[in-house]
Design a protein around this motif. Sequence first.
Motif, short mmCIF file in Angstrom:
data_model
loop_
_atom_site.label_atom_id
_atom_site.label_comp_id
_atom_site.label_asym_id
_atom_site.label_seq_id
_atom_site.Cartn_x
_atom_site.Cartn_y
_atom_site.Cartn_z
N VAL A 176 0.84 -1.21 0.00
CA VAL A 176 0.00 0.00 0.00
C VAL A 176 0.87 1.25 0.00
N MET A 199 -3.39 -0.28 9.38
CA MET A 199 -2.31 -0.89 8.60
C MET A 199 -1.37 -1.70 9.49
N TRP A 206 3.13 -0.96 4.12
CA TRP A 206 2.53 0.29 3.70
C TRP A 206 3.49 1.47 3.82
#
Length: 255
Positions: A176, A199, A206
């Motif tokens: 991400v 997350m 991420w």
Amino acid sequence: MKMRITTILLAIGFVAQAQLKPISYSDGNQKLEGLLASPSKINTQKSGVLILPAWMGIETNARENAVNLAKLGYITFVADIYGVDKRPANAKEAGQLAGYFKTNYADYQKRIQLALDQLIKAGANPDKIAIIGYCFGGSGAIEAARANFKVNGVVSFHGGLSREASRTIEPIKPKVLVLHGADDFYISEAEIKAFQDEMRTAKADWQMVYYADAVHAFTHKDAGSDKSKGTAYNEKAAKRSWQAMLDFFKEIFAE
């Protein structure tokens, strides 16, 4: 001379638009029509990029980025989230349509998956796919990660990050990348913190990059320059975020 320059510019525009091919598909009885940008020289991996447009639907920003990605060798598809008979005429209608899909996130995820199927059908390697989105589309990119779509990674440009607190947090497999305006007051600090905590809980790979002096919609040239309105184009942030996305692609497609 002026007429010659105009002719050349029109020709260039025609070539760029000629790369975009309307593709019809459907979600039950709802007719959809996305845009396929096929590169003249496909990258060796046949990597594909799915673009999720902002809340006004398939507009100039999505079209231009699809063409630019195709020039780099990526098979690119612009998703139709709303449907051919549901094109918003103004911000109020766009807000209503986008609001529905944000609330009914499973329907949003379904429309994204249907578009993803079209990208693969067009020849993209199903093992080398990225999803990118802008504003409302950025929210969709995050939803694709939450749904663990079979993609290498997702990129959210100035997108919404919220999630209903009652939703279960599952492990997130796609990488991400969130590209965010540092002065975007539409996305609260509480929303950002909740997203980052999500997350971490999801054990996602991420990244979140902040761009100085940038507010919401900083990649959209038609957003104007008045930051006080909350949406404004920022050329430097737009160029830096585009490069960050390309670097991200190199990483996720190399694995």
